[in-house]
Structure formats: structure tokens, C-alpha cells
Design an enzyme around this catalytic site. Structure first.
Site, PDB file in Angstrom:
ATOM      1  N   LEU A  28      -1.706   6.647   6.252  1.00 56.24           N
ATOM      2  CA  LEU A  28      -1.683   5.348   6.925  1.00 56.24           C
ATOM      3  C   LEU A  28      -2.631   4.352   6.278  1.00 56.24           C
ATOM      4  O   LEU A  28      -3.781   4.662   6.008  1.00 56.24           O
ATOM      5  CB  LEU A  28      -2.054   5.531   8.402  1.00 56.24           C
ATOM      6  CG  LEU A  28      -2.136   4.272   9.266  1.00 56.24           C
ATOM      7  CD1 LEU A  28      -1.545   4.532  10.648  1.00 56.24           C
ATOM      8  CD2 LEU A  28      -3.588   3.801   9.405  1.00 56.24           C
ATOM      9  N   ASP A  67      -6.176  -2.268   7.987  1.00 54.13           N
ATOM     10  CA  ASP A  67      -6.811  -3.540   7.636  1.00 54.13           C
ATOM     11  C   ASP A  67      -7.159  -3.669   6.147  1.00 54.13           C
ATOM     12  O   ASP A  67      -7.742  -2.747   5.569  1.00 54.13           O
ATOM     13  CB  ASP A  67      -8.132  -3.705   8.389  1.00 54.13           C
ATOM     14  CG  ASP A  67      -7.997  -3.622   9.890  1.00 54.13           C
ATOM     15  OD1 ASP A  67      -6.899  -3.334  10.390  1.00 54.13           O
ATOM     16  OD2 ASP A  67      -9.018  -3.830  10.567  1.00 54.13           O
TER      17      ASP A  67
END
Length: 501
Positions: free
Chosen positions: A44, A47
Site C-alpha cells: 500500500l 501520503d
């Protein structure tokens, strides 16, 4: 199957034998891997962090959990580019697991000082009762991309009156002084931005909250970013807990900005206008900007949102970053346009062009199809009720961008885009379309679209609005149709392919 807490907070070297190889094999067969967007090698991405220019390269780091598509133990992963277009994977930059980042190296920023790149980030820790204790930490990267953590946190405590939700430091230099904004939550569970000052990046003085006219605007402000351009101050942040309002605030969490007079660094007063969303699409969060060597302000964001599932989860990876966008100010709005460097993706292509008057029908044109491409379309002399484009289309799938003349709204519809997303992700987004007086006479609509294997970024009327969205069609859905219903419109379009077909 969801991971246990113990599985989520493993370091990469604690992976089971063959676990990473299995993820890599899953990913290799995924038809939704992107062609030209930054994406994780496994697991994953979230930001963007540490967006900066150092030693001849643009450096961009991102939050990374390598062992799955849930939010587990976060690393900083490092990419770099000399042109903002072609990104090279450098590898892990910040490894979690120390006493001040035992449960993750969370988001932050970067600034050059004394010939080194200083990475300032939130260290996430949890005690035995799973209570969070955040620290603001420093790591220093040298010319060889070797990162060394500073021994102690540079901000050890959350100020009195605020909760443990205290993170995402964004640093800048003003004269000879460094300043930093941090996202925070008050004890009454309202969001705000904190301001700090330092002479050396290692010792920070708490100045207090930035004073805005939004005392109760969501329960947490994540990823704040303060910048000044064209004589004005801009505060970008991602508020959580905003309720939908007409065509605004329909994503699970929002990202937007305030524009006003430059922040008064002594009183901390920020005189500003209303809050604007940065993006009208489905998948945009945690933006971060940098100041380029040639003076431009460039933004990148996470093309995803927290707490939502995506179809690539089953393939061992999740999310990507947006294309870099150049910012400018018009009136009270930030204008976002793809950086000019993106034209390098066109290579030697001249682009396939077409133009036609379309009258109450849908039409396709030779050469207009693909999976990864840039498409420009200008629609004018328009008396139709509805005009637009169907793309990544087949007999069963299509994504639609259209302008409704009657209510003067631009609409993005991904209800038939391919693999279904959960209801929480949404299928329709729209915005009222402001056009200048000259364009209004002819109802000119300009769309510049960057389509990739599983995403689209649509820049409307030279960046007045942007729609950023993930879509998950099959590889067979490569058609493009242009349409005008309830009347006619003139279309001029050009496409540049970004793939071997």
C-alpha cells in the site's frame, strides 16, 4: 482476509518465507498496474512525503506498507526524477521500528540545509494499551541517498489542550528562520493547525495555533501545508469530518485550501477567504507542495482515500500518486495544471487529431482509443443539452465526463467504469462550471485528460477545476466516443498514446 494487528505491524524482514514473492506474482498479473503514475512495488502507498529538490533531482517519498493493502507499519519509500515525468525507485528511505517510530514513520516534509536533505516526520508509537504517542522526528539524507535518523525527537510533546492526533509536519524557511505547521486536534475534537519556529531544525518553539475563521471545521486537519505565492498566503489541509453540502464534500475526507493575506508569523493570524476543495473527483487526499528551483509551486497528492477498499487490494497492491501539478492563483482560486514537463510523455508523436460537428449522436474517430494516453478536447458552438466523452469504453463498460447545459454542471460518472467500488467510494461527482465571459458566448469547454490503466485526471478549462479518480475497467475497454444530445456542438480533439498497442 484481514491481517491481525501483529501481522500489520511487522517489519519487512519479518515477512513469512515466500510472502513477498507471492505478492509480486499477484501484482505481475494485475491489468490495472499504471503505465506512468508512481505506484508501490508491493503493498500500500498513501501520503506523498518530503517533496523537494536536492542535488539535481526532484525527490518524492511516500507512505508505504510493503506487506499488504491495509494500513500497517509505515515506511518512507523514496523515488526521484530529474524531469518530474520519469521516476526512479530508490528504495526505502526511513525504516520504522526505533523507540520514537516503533509503529510507523508517518507523514512529513523535507528541506535542504547545510548540503543535506532534512526529513522531518511524525514517529508513531503505541503503548501496551494501544494508546498513541506521536513524536516529530528528524532524519538526514546525504548526497548518496543514505538516511540517518537524528537520535532524539525534535518535538517530543503534544501541547496541552490537544489530543494525540498531532502529525504531518510541513517545514519552510522564512529569512533565516524555519517554520513548521502540524495538523492537530483540540480536546473538543475539532481540527486545527499548529505553528512552530526553529533556528536549526533540531530545537523547535511552539508558537500556538494558526488563527482562522474556521473554529469548528471537522474533527482533524491532516497534512497542512502553508505557502506564499503571488503576494498571498495559502493554507492547504485535509479536514476530516465535513458533512456533504450540495455538490461539495462528498468524499469520505476532503482536501482543500484557504487563500488570504500572508500569515502573520508573530500573531499567527491568517486573514483568508472561504474554503475551496482542491479536486472534484473521487480519489484525492493528503496533497503536498514544493518550491521548484525555477520558482514554481508544484503539488502532488495521494490518488486514494483512507478507510476505503479498492479493486487492486486482491492483487497485492493499492493506490498511486497524482501527476505533478503547477499552481497559480486566479482571484480567490488555486489553478492546477499538469506541469509542462508532462508533454515529454508524447515523445515524437504529433498527436492524432480530429474535429467535427456532432448533432444529437455519439461518434468515434479513427485512432481515438487506448488504455494510457493524453487527450485534449475543446467543445464549442454548443446548443446541445448534454455534451461529453465516453472513454475506457466497451459494450459493457464506460466512464463518462459530460457537461449539462441546462444546469451548467460538469459531471464525472464512473457507475459503469468496470470493477465495482463500494457505495462509500461513490459513482457520481459534479461541479458548477465557471466560464469566462468570452467562453460563455460560445460555451467553450476545454478538457485535458490524462488516462492511465486505472485512473483519470481531468483538467477543466485550463485548470479551473480538476477531477481525479481511480477507475478499474478491463483491458478490452479502450474505446472513446464523443457525444452531443439534444442539439449540436463543435468538437476539436487530439490524442497522444502513452503505450505500445
Amino acid at each position: 482476509m484481514k491481517m491481525t494487528r501483529e501481522q500489520l505491524y511487522r517489519r519487512i524482514e519479518q515477512a513469512e518465507p515466500g510472502e513477498i514473492a507471492k505478492l509480486e506474482a499477484q501484482i505481475a498479473t494485475c491489468s490495472w498496474r499504471q503505465s506512468y503514475h508512481i505506484q508501490p512495488v508491493t503493498g500500500l502507498l498513501n501520503d506523498p512525503n518530503g517533496f523537494s529538490y536536492y542535488q539535481g533531482y526532484y525527490h518524492l517519498f511516500y507512505q508505504w506498507f510493503p506487506l499488504g493493502t491495509e494500513h500497517g507499519l509505515k515506511y518512507w519509500y523514496h523515488t526521484r526524477s530529474n524531469n518530474l515525468v520519469n521516476w526512479e525507485n530508490v528504495g526505502i528511505a526511513i525504516e520504522p521500528g526505533g523507540p520514537y517510530d516503533s509503529h510507523g514513520a508517518y507523514s512529513g516534509s523535507a528541506i535542504e540545509k547545510d548540503g543535506k536533505l532534512n526529513l522531518i516526520y511524525t514517529g508513531n508509537t503505541r503503548d501496551k494499551n494501544w494508546i498513541r504517542h506521536p513524536y516529530q522526528c528528524l532524519a538526514i539524507m546525504d548526497e548518496e541517498n543514505v538516511v540517518t535518523k537524528f537520535e532524539h525527537p525534535v518535538i517530543s510533546d503534544v501541547p496541552a489542550g490537544y489530543t494525540e492526533h498531532f502529525r504531518d509536519p510541513k517545514v519552510w524557511q522564512h529569512d533565516d528562520v524555519y517554520y513548521c505547521v502540524i495538523g492537530a486536534q483540540r480536546m473538543d475534537e475539532t481540527g486545527c493547525t499548529m505553528l512552530y519556529r526553529s533556528a536549526d531544525l533540531k530545537h523547535w518553539q511552539f508558537l500556538g495555533e494558526i488563527m482562522t475563521t474556521l473554529p469548528s471545521f471537522g474533527y482533524m486537519w491532516e497534512c497542512p501545508d502553508y505557502l506564499e505565492m503571488e503576494g498571498q498566503g495559502v493554507l492547504i489541509f485535509s479536514p476530516q469530518g465535513i458533512q456533504p453540502e450540495a455538490e461539495r464534500y462528498h468524499n469520505i475526507y476532503q482536501s482543500g485550501y484557504l487563500i488570504g493575506e500572508p500569515l502573520d508569523l508573530e500573531s499567527r493570524e491568517f486573514k483568508h477567504g472561504k474554503f475551496h476543495e482542491l479536486d472534484r473527483g473521487f480519489d484525492f487526499y493528503a496533497p503536498q507542495t514544493m518550491h521548484s528551483p525555477d520558482g514554481r509551486r508544484i503539488l502532488v497528492a495521494w490518488m486514494g482515500l483512507p478507510d476505503l477498499a479498492y479493486p487492486t487490494d486482491d492483487s497485492g497492491w493499492a493506490h498511486c500518486l497524482t501527476l505533478p501539478r503547477q499552481l497559480s492563483i486566479q482571484g480567490d482560486k488555486l489553478i492546477q495544471q499538469p506541469v509542462p514537463e508532462m508533454a515529454q510523455l508524447r515523445g515524437e508523436q504529433q498527436g492524432i487529431q480530429a474535429q467535427s460537428t456532432i448533432n444529437n449522436e455519439s461518434r468515434s474517430f479513427a485512432g481515438f482509443h487506448g488504455i494510457a494516453y493524453e487527450l485534449e478536447c475543446e467543445i464549442s458552438q454548443n446548443d446541445a443539452n448534454l455534451v461529453g466523452i465516453e472513454f475506457r469504453a466497451s459494450d459493457t463498460e464506460k466512464t463518462i465526463v459530460q457537461y449539462n447545459q441546462l444546469d451548467r454542471k460538469l459531471i464525472l460518472d464512473r457507475s459503469h467504469s468496470g470493477a465495482a467500488l463500494s457505495e462509500a467510494n461513490g459513482t457520481i461527482r459534479s461541479c458548477s462550471l465557471d466560464v469566462d465571459s468570452e467562453a460563455e458566448v460560445h460555451n467553450v469547454i476545454k478538457l485535458r485528460m490524462f488516462v492511465d490503466s486505472s485512473s483519470v485526471e481531468i483538467f477543466v478549462n485550463d485548470g479551473q477545476e480538476v477531477f481525479t479518480s481511480r477507475i478499474f475497467p478491463s483491458r478490452d475497454s479502450a474505446g472513446i466516443q464523443f457525444f452531443a444530445h439534444g442539439g449540436k456542438a463543435d468538437f476539436k480533439m487530439v490524442i497522444w498514446k502513452y503505450e505500445m498497442e
